[in-house]
Motif scaffolding. Structure first.
Motif, short mmCIF file in Angstrom:
data_model
loop_
_atom_site.label_atom_id
_atom_site.label_comp_id
_atom_site.label_asym_id
_atom_site.label_seq_id
_atom_site.Cartn_x
_atom_site.Cartn_y
_atom_site.Cartn_z
N LYS A 13 -40.99 -10.93 44.63
CA LYS A 13 -39.92 -9.98 44.91
C LYS A 13 -38.60 -10.67 45.19
O LYS A 13 -37.53 -10.16 44.85
N VAL A 14 -38.68 -11.84 45.84
CA VAL A 14 -37.44 -12.58 46.12
C VAL A 14 -36.79 -13.03 44.83
O VAL A 14 -35.56 -12.93 44.65
N GLY A 15 -37.61 -13.51 43.89
CA GLY A 15 -37.08 -13.93 42.60
C GLY A 15 -36.43 -12.78 41.86
O GLY A 15 -35.35 -12.93 41.26
N ARG A 16 -37.07 -11.63 41.89
CA ARG A 16 -36.50 -10.45 41.22
C ARG A 16 -35.16 -10.06 41.84
O ARG A 16 -34.19 -9.79 41.13
N ARG A 17 -35.11 -10.05 43.16
CA ARG A 17 -33.87 -9.66 43.84
C ARG A 17 -32.75 -10.67 43.55
O ARG A 17 -31.60 -10.28 43.35
N THR A 18 -33.10 -11.95 43.52
CA THR A 18 -32.11 -12.97 43.23
C THR A 18 -31.51 -12.78 41.85
O THR A 18 -30.29 -12.86 41.65
N LEU A 19 -32.37 -12.49 40.86
CA LEU A 19 -31.88 -12.31 39.49
C LEU A 19 -31.04 -11.04 39.37
O LEU A 19 -29.94 -11.07 38.79
N THR A 20 -31.52 -9.94 39.90
CA THR A 20 -30.79 -8.68 39.76
C THR A 20 -29.46 -8.72 40.53
O THR A 20 -28.46 -8.17 40.07
N ASP A 21 -29.46 -9.38 41.69
CA ASP A 21 -28.23 -9.46 42.49
C ASP A 21 -27.19 -10.38 41.86
O ASP A 21 -26.01 -10.32 42.22
N SER A 22 -27.62 -11.23 40.94
CA SER A 22 -26.68 -12.15 40.30
C SER A 22 -25.76 -11.44 39.31
O SER A 22 -24.70 -11.98 38.93
N ASN A 23 -26.17 -10.24 38.85
CA ASN A 23 -25.38 -9.43 37.93
C ASN A 23 -25.07 -10.12 36.60
O ASN A 23 -24.04 -9.84 35.97
N ILE A 24 -25.96 -11.00 36.15
CA ILE A 24 -25.71 -11.66 34.86
C ILE A 24 -26.37 -10.90 33.70
O ILE A 24 -26.10 -11.20 32.55
N LEU A 25 -27.22 -9.93 34.02
CA LEU A 25 -27.92 -9.19 32.97
C LEU A 25 -27.29 -7.82 32.76
O LEU A 25 -26.87 -7.17 33.72
N ASP A 26 -27.28 -7.40 31.51
CA ASP A 26 -26.82 -6.06 31.18
C ASP A 26 -28.00 -5.09 31.40
O ASP A 26 -28.98 -5.14 30.67
N PRO A 27 -27.92 -4.22 32.41
CA PRO A 27 -29.04 -3.32 32.71
C PRO A 27 -29.38 -2.36 31.58
O PRO A 27 -30.48 -1.80 31.55
N ASN A 28 -28.46 -2.16 30.66
CA ASN A 28 -28.72 -1.27 29.53
C ASN A 28 -29.54 -1.95 28.44
O ASN A 28 -30.15 -1.28 27.60
N LYS A 29 -29.55 -3.27 28.45
CA LYS A 29 -30.25 -4.01 27.41
C LYS A 29 -31.39 -4.87 27.94
O LYS A 29 -32.23 -5.33 27.16
N CYS A 30 -31.41 -5.11 29.23
CA CYS A 30 -32.39 -6.02 29.82
C CYS A 30 -33.27 -5.33 30.85
O CYS A 30 -32.81 -4.45 31.59
N GLN A 31 -34.51 -5.72 30.88
CA GLN A 31 -35.45 -5.21 31.87
C GLN A 31 -36.13 -6.39 32.56
O GLN A 31 -36.45 -7.39 31.92
N VAL A 32 -36.32 -6.25 33.87
CA VAL A 32 -36.94 -7.31 34.66
C VAL A 32 -38.31 -6.84 35.13
O VAL A 32 -38.44 -5.74 35.69
N ILE A 33 -39.32 -7.64 34.89
CA ILE A 33 -40.67 -7.38 35.41
C ILE A 33 -41.09 -8.58 36.23
O ILE A 33 -40.99 -9.72 35.77
N ASN A 34 -41.54 -8.33 37.46
CA ASN A 34 -41.97 -9.44 38.30
C ASN A 34 -43.48 -9.44 38.49
O ASN A 34 -44.12 -8.39 38.56
N PHE A 35 -44.03 -10.64 38.57
CA PHE A 35 -45.44 -10.86 38.83
C PHE A 35 -45.57 -11.44 40.24
O PHE A 35 -44.95 -12.46 40.55
N ASP A 36 -46.37 -10.78 41.07
CA ASP A 36 -46.45 -11.15 42.48
C ASP A 36 -47.74 -11.87 42.87
O ASP A 36 -47.82 -12.47 43.94
N ASP A 37 -48.76 -11.78 42.04
CA ASP A 37 -50.05 -12.39 42.37
C ASP A 37 -49.97 -13.90 42.17
O ASP A 37 -49.73 -14.37 41.06
#
Length: 273
Positions: free
Chosen positions: A12-36
């Protein structure tokens, strides 16, 4: 349905770091995180219900609360990626230098080996500047500041078809050897070790006087370069107490519930549980 570009992150920390960086276009990019954290305990794969249950049982026995190890959720994410992989333009793996992320990447890539789409992987040997201007090398997205993410993204490398062989072979190795602890050694290789491998590090950080378990575990995490998480070390520290190798004061539960010190035969007593 997944969006054009899929970004795979870990935790979850990795996901938050990436999304908070604002380098991805949310209309074209999707983030999926693996926690296990797949480098701990028996591994499992899709369409392998007995192994899935075996993994959950092992985690439950070791840690009690397995909310940090969402076994079935990660399996569902793999199935979703496989189902919609043909609709995507490219996949980006934000895989760091930690064994848990490397093993999880190997599992997913083994199912995408026939995918005829560009696949890229992060290069965490990339130097970035700290807030003070010093050059540092974060080893995973969890260690990367949001303002440094762009630098890592610019250094993504393609995984060629020939390069997929490493990942497929690694996943087969992990499944066949059936280890309960996988670490990244000094040569960068993923190897199996016994679950008590880090016990000596925990023992070395114990003193003659009582100190918080959280402190011992924190110092050990630094010593072992975060090859495992604090819940794994908490489990091992409690095993050292129960085996009589160190003494404890308090309730053997979470890392802030008890204190530990080196064994003293004159004052030793059984811990409360």
């Amino acid at each position: 349905m997944l969006k054009e570009n899929l970004h795979i992150v870990f935790g979850k920390v990795g996901r938050r770091t990436l999304t908070d960086s604002n380098i991805l276009d949310p209309n074209k990019c999707q983030v999926i995180n693996f926690d296990d954290m797949l480098n701990i305990g028996p591994v499992c794969d899709i369409n392998a219900n007995p192994n899935i249950q075996k993994r959950k049982d092992w985690l439950q026995q070791a840690f009690g609360d397995i909310s940090n190890y969402p076994v079935e959720e990660d399996i569902k994410n793999i199935e979703t990626i496989i189902e919609y992989s043909c609709d995507m333009n490219a996949l980006f793996f934000w895989t760091g230098l930690w064994a848990s992320e490397i093993v999880s990447t190997a599992r997913l890539l083994s199912h995408l080996s026939k995918l005829d789409k560009p696949v890229f992987i992060a290069n965490f040997n990339t130097p970035v500047k700290s807030i003070h201007g010093n050059i540092i090398y974060p080893k995973a997205l969890n260690q990367t500041a949001t303002f440094q993410v762009k630098n890592i993204f610019e250094q993504f490398q393609p995984i060629e078809k020939s390069g997929l062989i490493y990942w497929i072979d690694l996943w087969e190795k992990v499944k066949l050897e059936k280890g309960k602890l996988w670490i990244r050694d000094s040569k960068g290789q993923i190897i199996a070790e016994k679950t008590d491998y880090f016990d000596s590090f925990l023992l070395a950080n114990c003193n003659d006087g009582f100190q918080k378990a959280a402190r011992v575990i924190g110092e050990t995490l630094a010593d072992i370069d975060s090859n495992v998480g604090d819940d794994f070390l908490n489990w091992r520290l409690k095993q050292l107490v129960l085996s009589g190798k160190i003494e404890a004061m308090g309730r053997l539960d979470e890392i802030r519930d008890y204190e530990v010190k080196k064994y003293n035969s004159q004052t030793s007593k059984l811990p409360s549980q």
